[in-house]
Structures are given as C-alpha cells and as structure tokens.
Write an enzyme that holds these catalytic residues in place. Structure first.
Site, PDB file in Angstrom:
ATOM      1  N   GLY A  11      27.563  -3.399  42.472  1.00  0.00           N
ATOM      2  CA  GLY A  11      27.337  -3.840  41.096  1.00  0.00           C
ATOM      3  C   GLY A  11      26.644  -2.763  40.287  1.00  0.00           C
ATOM      4  N   SER A  12      26.944  -2.721  39.002  1.00  0.00           N
ATOM      5  CA  SER A  12      26.409  -1.638  38.164  1.00  0.00           C
ATOM      6  C   SER A  12      26.185  -2.111  36.734  1.00  0.00           C
ATOM      7  CB  SER A  12      27.386  -0.465  38.160  1.00  0.00           C
ATOM      8  OG  SER A  12      28.645  -0.932  37.665  1.00  0.00           O
ATOM      9  N   TRP A  15      21.084  -4.956  35.436  1.00  0.00           N
ATOM     10  CA  TRP A  15      20.127  -5.057  36.549  1.00  0.00           C
ATOM     11  C   TRP A  15      20.526  -4.121  37.681  1.00  0.00           C
ATOM     12  CZ3 TRP A  15      15.666  -5.118  38.164  1.00  0.00           C
ATOM     13  CH2 TRP A  15      15.117  -5.872  39.200  1.00  0.00           C
ATOM     14  N   GLY A  16      21.819  -4.055  37.985  1.00  0.00           N
ATOM     15  CA  GLY A  16      22.291  -3.160  39.049  1.00  0.00           C
ATOM     16  C   GLY A  16      21.922  -1.710  38.777  1.00  0.00           C
ATOM     17  N   LYS A 121      21.161 -14.044  40.922  1.00  0.00           N
ATOM     18  CA  LYS A 121      20.491 -15.290  40.537  1.00  0.00           C
ATOM     19  C   LYS A 121      21.532 -16.347  40.190  1.00  0.00           C
ATOM     20  CE  LYS A 121      16.177 -13.055  39.409  1.00  0.00           C
ATOM     21  NZ  LYS A 121      15.187 -12.602  38.447  1.00  0.00           N
ATOM     22  N   LYS A 205      15.373 -21.046  37.444  1.00  0.00           N
ATOM     23  CA  LYS A 205      14.564 -20.674  36.274  1.00  0.00           C
ATOM     24  C   LYS A 205      15.443 -20.373  35.066  1.00  0.00           C
ATOM     25  CE  LYS A 205      15.495 -16.176  36.538  1.00  0.00           C
ATOM     26  NZ  LYS A 205      15.457 -14.957  35.744  1.00  0.00           N
ATOM     27  N   ASN A 272      19.037 -15.642  28.590  1.00  0.00           N
ATOM     28  CA  ASN A 272      19.322 -17.083  28.548  1.00  0.00           C
ATOM     29  C   ASN A 272      18.590 -17.750  27.386  1.00  0.00           C
ATOM     30  OD1 ASN A 272      21.000 -17.844  31.077  1.00  0.00           O
ATOM     31  ND2 ASN A 272      19.485 -16.384  31.812  1.00  0.00           N
ATOM     32  N   LYS A 298      27.062 -11.273  31.758  1.00  0.00           N
ATOM     33  CA  LYS A 298      27.309 -12.705  31.948  1.00  0.00           C
ATOM     34  C   LYS A 298      26.007 -13.490  31.809  1.00  0.00           C
ATOM     35  CE  LYS A 298      31.675 -13.019  32.694  1.00  0.00           C
ATOM     36  NZ  LYS A 298      32.397 -13.543  31.540  1.00  0.00           N
TER      37      LYS A 298
END
Length: 351
Positions: A11-12, A15-16, A121, A205, A272, A298
């Site tokens: 993943g990139s 966060w990645g 998550k 969360k 979010n 996403k």
C-alpha cells in the site's frame, strides 16, 4: 548472524507513504533489516507519468503524501507479487475494502515463514458475524499477524510531530522486532498482547468520528463532542467485550494510544469527521463527498458502520449500540441528522 529481514509495504496511500518514511529510515540504519524496502504501489498516472516512476526518481508520493521526501531506499513496485514474494515482514496498509483481493493475489507467492503487521482500520463480516482484517489476512496467507493502531494522523506522522502508537501481537515474540522496525524518537511504540482489542478500536473509532462530524455540522460545541467521545468509547468497550474472544478484554488497553487517544484525535481531526461535517452542511451523499474531498482516498467510517450494523443485526444487538446504529441510519437509510442528537439524549447510559 541472521540474514537481514526483507520488508515490503503493501500500500502507498497517505498512511502507507507516511509509514514508508519511518520504515525506510529505520531499515537503512539497522542491520537486522535489509536496506531496500519495497512498497507496492497500485499503478496510476499522475500528470502523464507513472506514480511508481515519480516515487523512484523524485522520492515523493506526489498524489497521496505531497511535500514529503521518502527515503531513497524505499523502492516503489507496481507488481504486487514481485514486491512481496521475498519479504520476511509484510506491512499491510491499504483500505480495508481491498484486502481480500490483494491477499488472493499474494496467496501461494510469499515466504511461508513471513510475518505480517496490519495498519488497516476496519472490520469484515464472517458467517458468524465479526471478522478482523488481520484474521482475514492470516487465513488467506497462512502467516502470523500483528496490528498497529494509534492516534496517528498520517500527515502529522510524516511531519515527524510527536505521537504514540500501539502494536498488538498475537505472537508476543514478534513484538521487539516490529517495535525496532517502527519506533522513532517521535513515533513511540507500546506493545500489548490484546491484538484483537487494539484492532477493534482502530475500526470502531471511525464510526464515532462520523458522529463527531455530524455534531460539528449541526453547530454543537465541545461539550457535545465530549459526550459523543465518551458514549462512543462506552459502545466500543461493550462491542469489544462481546466480539473479542481471543482472551480477556482489559480496560487498560482502551487507555493505550489505540483506544481513547486515537478516538480523540479522529473526532477532532481526520477525514471521517471532516466529510461527516460536510454531509450535514451540503446535503450531498457520502459517496459524492468522498470523491470531491479525498482525492482518491477511501473513507472508512461509514463503511465500517454498515458492516457493524449487519453484524449487530445478525446477533440481535442493535438496541444496545444506539450511536453506531444512528451513524448507519443517517449515512445509508436517509434518516435526518437531527436524529443523532436525540440518540445522545436518549442513550441507555442515561436511563
């Protein structure tokens, strides 16, 4: 001397890429790890160039983490099997919706003795209700998994602003090595054994953060948001006590970074909350706002709310989780956002 461990980041995204910055720098200076860290990049074109080519020449993920240089030893690889086949440590950091497909591609093509750590998550649904993402990976790939969750907004981690995180280890002997891979002076790691509780906190969360965003959109203040955080935490703990069956669920884990700290940061920052606030203000759908506001990233909260709703319905437990339920009903069933406030007013905690 054991051979240095090869690391692959699956993943990139935002966060990645932030994690690649840490892992790349740590691998470069620690003889326990191979110097080259491979990072699987879902290939896309940015301004007429391949994203992998940009990352490998300019050492920057211009789409998902602009303005931050990645270490030169982080190598972007567009082929998933090629990136992961020789890895001893697999770091999973993709949106939870894609994990099944990614694991199916990797299955049979990785080292049998590899270990994994999930930074994803979200939760999945199994035939008996809840399924943790780390369990999905473990079943599909046959590797032992750990998880990393905490109050870690990616851009702040990339800026090297101080924060803490929590690693939950199914096999506690993996803890020290994973801590060495992840910890820096500004990214402090605590290792605990309740991996399932750590992971469930990371998923739930995001639902609470959607509720916090609703409150912001409706113009309520910090007192209301504090109530959302508290009631949300109560529902998170109640949910964990029902569904985390690997061992006892201790309250102490919720006081780690993966619990209350992550809940607070996500309810004040994070995508979010931001999208949920816009949902109230604009009247647009979650899908439209995701496309408009997140530039290809996403949103996890509404999708997790839908999965949790189905899991609770299956177990006949919806009435016990009014906050989770209200987020689902407002996001997907056309219920008015004002219902969220009455859900707080009439929460069973007050009865």
């Amino acid at each position: 001397m054991a051979a240095p461990k090869k690391v692959c980041i699956i993943g990139s995204g935002n966060w990645g890429s932030a994690i690649a910055k840490i892992v790349g720098a740590n691998a470069a200076q620690n003889s326990k790890f191979d110097k080259t860290v491979k990072m699987w990049v879902f290939e896309e074109t940015v301004n007429g160039r391949k994203l992998t080519e940009i990352i490998n020449t300019e050492h920057e993920n211009v789409k998902y983490l602009p303005g931050h240089k990645l270490p030169t030893n982080v190598l972007a690889v567009p082929d998933l099997v090629e990136a992961s086949k020789d890895a001893d440590i697999l770091v999973f950091v993709i949106p939870h919706q894609f994990i099944g497909k990614v694991c199916d591609t990797m299955s049979g093509n990785i080292k049998k003795e590899a270990i994994g750590i999930s930074l994803i998550k979200g939760v999945d649904e199994g035939p008996d209700g809840l399924k943790l993402i780390s369990d999905v990976i473990q079943e599909k790939l046959g590797i032992t998994m750990s998880v990393l969750m905490g109050a870690n907004i990616a851009n702040e981690v990339a800026d090297e602003k101080f924060c803490e995180t929590t690693i939950g280890c199914k096999n506690k002997s993996h803890g020290p090595l994973l801590k060495e891979l992840m910890q820096t002076i500004n990214f402090r790691v605590t290792v605990v054994e309740e991996y399932d509780v750590v992971e469930i906190c990371g998923a739930l969360k995001n639902i609470v953060a959607v509720g916090a965003g609703f409150c912001d959109g409706l113009g309520f203040g910090d007192n209301t948001k504090a109530a959302v955080i508290r009631l949300g935490l109560m529902e998170m703990i109640a949910f964990a006590r029902i569904f985390c069956t690997a061992g006892p669920v201790s309250s102490a884990t919720f006081l780690e970074s993966c619990g209350v700290a992550d809940l607070i940061t996500t309810c004040y920052g994070g995508r979010n909350r931001k999208v949920a606030k816009a949902f109230v203000k604009t009247g647009k759908s979650i899908e439209e706002l995701e496309k408009e506001m997140l530039e290809g990233q996403k949103l996890q909260g509404p999708a997790t709310a839908a999965e949790v709703y189905r899991i609770l319905k299956h177990k006949n437990l919806i009435d016990k989780f009014p906050l989770f339920n209200a987020v689902y009903q407002i996001c997907y069933q056309g219920h008015p956002v004002s219902e969220f406030i009455s859900c707080l007013q009439n929460h069973p905690e007050h009865m």
